[in-house]
Design a protein around this motif. Sequence first.
Motif, PDB file in Angstrom:
ATOM      1  N   GLY A  51       0.640  26.213  30.794  1.00 18.17           N
ATOM      2  CA  GLY A  51       1.824  26.890  30.270  1.00 18.17           C
ATOM      3  C   GLY A  51       2.803  27.315  31.342  1.00 18.17           C
ATOM      4  N   GLN A  52       2.294  27.664  32.515  1.00 15.51           N
ATOM      5  CA  GLN A  52       3.146  28.058  33.639  1.00 15.51           C
ATOM      6  C   GLN A  52       2.405  27.781  34.937  1.00 15.51           C
ATOM      7  OE1 GLN A  52       3.717  32.338  33.314  1.00 15.51           O
ATOM      8  NE2 GLN A  52       3.426  32.570  35.494  1.00 15.51           N
ATOM      9  N   LEU A  53       3.157  27.459  35.968  1.00 14.10           N
ATOM     10  CA  LEU A  53       2.587  27.211  37.295  1.00 14.10           C
ATOM     11  C   LEU A  53       3.416  27.949  38.340  1.00 14.10           C
ATOM     12  CD1 LEU A  53       1.987  23.343  37.229  1.00 14.10           C
ATOM     13  CD2 LEU A  53       0.250  25.127  37.100  1.00 14.10           C
ATOM     14  N   THR A  54       2.758  28.384  39.388  1.00 12.93           N
ATOM     15  CA  THR A  54       3.464  28.939  40.538  1.00 12.93           C
ATOM     16  C   THR A  54       3.434  27.865  41.615  1.00 12.93           C
ATOM     17  OG1 THR A  54       2.781  31.175  39.950  1.00 12.93           O
ATOM     18  CG2 THR A  54       3.536  30.812  42.213  1.00 12.93           C
ATOM     19  N   LEU A  55       4.623  27.406  42.004  1.00 16.27           N
ATOM     20  CA  LEU A  55       4.760  26.326  42.980  1.00 16.27           C
ATOM     21  C   LEU A  55       5.674  26.775  44.111  1.00 16.27           C
ATOM     22  CD1 LEU A  55       5.430  23.441  40.418  1.00 16.27           C
ATOM     23  CD2 LEU A  55       3.261  23.980  41.525  1.00 16.27           C
ATOM     24  N   TRP A  56       5.671  26.012  45.191  1.00 14.43           N
ATOM     25  CA  TRP A  56       6.571  26.283  46.297  1.00 14.43           C
ATOM     26  C   TRP A  56       7.847  25.481  46.124  1.00 14.43           C
ATOM     27  CZ3 TRP A  56       6.332  29.803  50.122  1.00 14.43           C
ATOM     28  CH2 TRP A  56       5.111  30.444  50.336  1.00 14.43           C
ATOM     29  N   GLN A  57       8.993  26.159  46.216  1.00 15.13           N
ATOM     30  CA  GLN A  57      10.272  25.460  46.244  1.00 15.13           C
ATOM     31  C   GLN A  57      10.481  24.972  47.668  1.00 15.13           C
ATOM     32  OE1 GLN A  57      13.670  27.735  45.025  1.00 15.13           O
ATOM     33  NE2 GLN A  57      15.091  26.070  45.414  1.00 15.13           N
ATOM     34  N   TYR A  58      10.916  23.709  47.805  1.00 14.14           N
ATOM     35  CA  TYR A  58      11.119  23.099  49.116  1.00 14.14           C
ATOM     36  C   TYR A  58      12.599  22.876  49.389  1.00 14.14           C
ATOM     37  CZ  TYR A  58       6.350  22.172  50.586  1.00 14.14           C
ATOM     38  OH  TYR A  58       5.069  22.317  51.038  1.00 14.14           O
ATOM     39  N   ALA A  59      12.954  22.946  50.670  1.00 18.60           N
ATOM     40  CA  ALA A  59      14.325  22.689  51.105  1.00 18.60           C
ATOM     41  C   ALA A  59      14.288  22.101  52.514  1.00 18.60           C
ATOM     42  CB  ALA A  59      15.138  23.978  51.098  1.00 18.60           C
ATOM     43  N   SER A  60      15.355  21.444  52.890  1.00 21.25           N
ATOM     44  CA  SER A  60      15.470  20.899  54.248  1.00 21.25           C
ATOM     45  C   SER A  60      15.735  22.051  55.209  1.00 21.25           C
ATOM     46  CB  SER A  60      16.610  19.890  54.331  1.00 21.25           C
ATOM     47  OG  SER A  60      16.370  18.828  53.463  1.00 21.25           O
ATOM     48  N   GLN A  61      14.952  22.098  56.278  1.00 25.21           N
ATOM     49  CA  GLN A  61      15.094  23.134  57.298  1.00 25.21           C
ATOM     50  C   GLN A  61      14.809  22.526  58.651  1.00 25.21           C
ATOM     51  OE1 GLN A  61      12.306  26.233  56.373  1.00 25.21           O
ATOM     52  NE2 GLN A  61      13.268  26.739  54.422  1.00 25.21           N
ATOM     53  N   LYS A  62      15.167  23.238  59.703  1.00 29.57           N
ATOM     54  CA  LYS A  62      14.823  22.798  61.053  1.00 29.57           C
ATOM     55  C   LYS A  62      13.550  23.511  61.486  1.00 29.57           C
ATOM     56  CE  LYS A  62      19.310  21.392  62.594  1.00 29.57           C
ATOM     57  NZ  LYS A  62      20.296  21.422  63.649  1.00 29.57           N
ATOM     58  N   ASP A  63      12.640  22.758  62.110  1.00 28.74           N
ATOM     59  CA  ASP A  63      11.416  23.371  62.607  1.00 28.74           C
ATOM     60  C   ASP A  63      11.674  23.985  63.982  1.00 28.74           C
ATOM     61  OD1 ASP A  63      11.476  21.220  64.339  1.00 28.74           O
ATOM     62  OD2 ASP A  63       9.589  20.345  63.663  1.00 28.74           O
ATOM     63  N   ALA A  64      10.631  24.495  64.615  1.00 33.63           N
ATOM     64  CA  ALA A  64      10.767  25.164  65.905  1.00 33.63           C
ATOM     65  C   ALA A  64      11.336  24.241  66.980  1.00 33.63           C
ATOM     66  CB  ALA A  64       9.415  25.716  66.362  1.00 33.63           C
ATOM     67  N   GLY A  65      11.054  22.944  66.872  1.00 32.44           N
ATOM     68  CA  GLY A  65      11.558  21.985  67.852  1.00 32.44           C
ATOM     69  C   GLY A  65      12.954  21.481  67.546  1.00 32.44           C
ATOM     70  N   GLY A  66      13.534  21.916  66.431  1.00 35.83           N
ATOM     71  CA  GLY A  66      14.880  21.502  66.063  1.00 35.83           C
ATOM     72  C   GLY A  66      14.936  20.274  65.173  1.00 35.83           C
ATOM     73  N   ALA A  67      13.778  19.719  64.798  1.00 35.20           N
ATOM     74  CA  ALA A  67      13.747  18.541  63.927  1.00 35.20           C
ATOM     75  C   ALA A  67      13.899  18.968  62.476  1.00 35.20           C
ATOM     76  CB  ALA A  67      12.435  17.790  64.117  1.00 35.20           C
ATOM     77  N   LEU A  68      14.567  18.143  61.703  1.00 34.84           N
ATOM     78  CA  LEU A  68      14.760  18.421  60.283  1.00 34.84           C
ATOM     79  C   LEU A  68      13.486  18.079  59.514  1.00 34.84           C
ATOM     80  CD1 LEU A  68      17.138  19.490  58.657  1.00 34.84           C
ATOM     81  CD2 LEU A  68      17.766  17.135  58.155  1.00 34.84           C
ATOM     82  N   VAL A  69      13.002  19.012  58.686  1.00 40.24           N
ATOM     83  CA  VAL A  69      11.783  18.825  57.892  1.00 40.24           C
ATOM     84  C   VAL A  69      12.007  19.382  56.486  1.00 40.24           C
ATOM     85  CG1 VAL A  69      10.200  18.946  59.860  1.00 40.24           C
ATOM     86  CG2 VAL A  69      10.781  21.023  58.627  1.00 40.24           C
ATOM     87  N   GLN A  70      11.176  18.946  55.542  1.00 39.78           N
ATOM     88  CA  GLN A  70      11.127  19.553  54.208  1.00 39.78           C
ATOM     89  C   GLN A  70      10.094  20.672  54.320  1.00 39.78           C
ATOM     90  OE1 GLN A  70      13.946  18.389  52.335  1.00 39.78           O
ATOM     91  NE2 GLN A  70      12.533  18.696  50.683  1.00 39.78           N
TER      92      GLN A  70
END
Length: 127
Positions: free
Chosen positions: A76-95
């Motif tokens: 009936g319902q789920l708790t999930l993680w919303q994802y977005a594009s971000q930069k990691d500690a090294g500056g690389a783009l990740v989801q």
Amino acid sequence: MNISYRRRASAGLAALVLLPLAAIVRPARAQAQAPVQLFKLISPKDEIVVGIEAAQLGAGQGPGVQRLAELLVAKGQLTLWQYASQKDAGGALVQAPLRQVAVFKNELLRIEPYTTPLAIKAPAAAK
């Protein structure tokens, strides 16, 4: 001479047909083995990209979209993680996980698989 030309031409044509197919199959297998699978959830109000861990999605014979839909209908319902594009500690783009969201089965219109060329961070690695 014509036979050799025909053989080379048919081999070349076969390679042109099979190469794109191999490129499609490889990413699908890689995503299926990933610890987190991403999906786009579309409702009347908006669309978001969410991730679900393979353990939470469960093992099954059907595609991930079908298993997620069945899980949502069953619970009936789920708790999930919303994802977005971000930069990691090294500056690389990740989801990466942005925040946890509750998803209700009665508010969704459609669930689609979501693919990205970016690396996907697991929720445990979230802020």
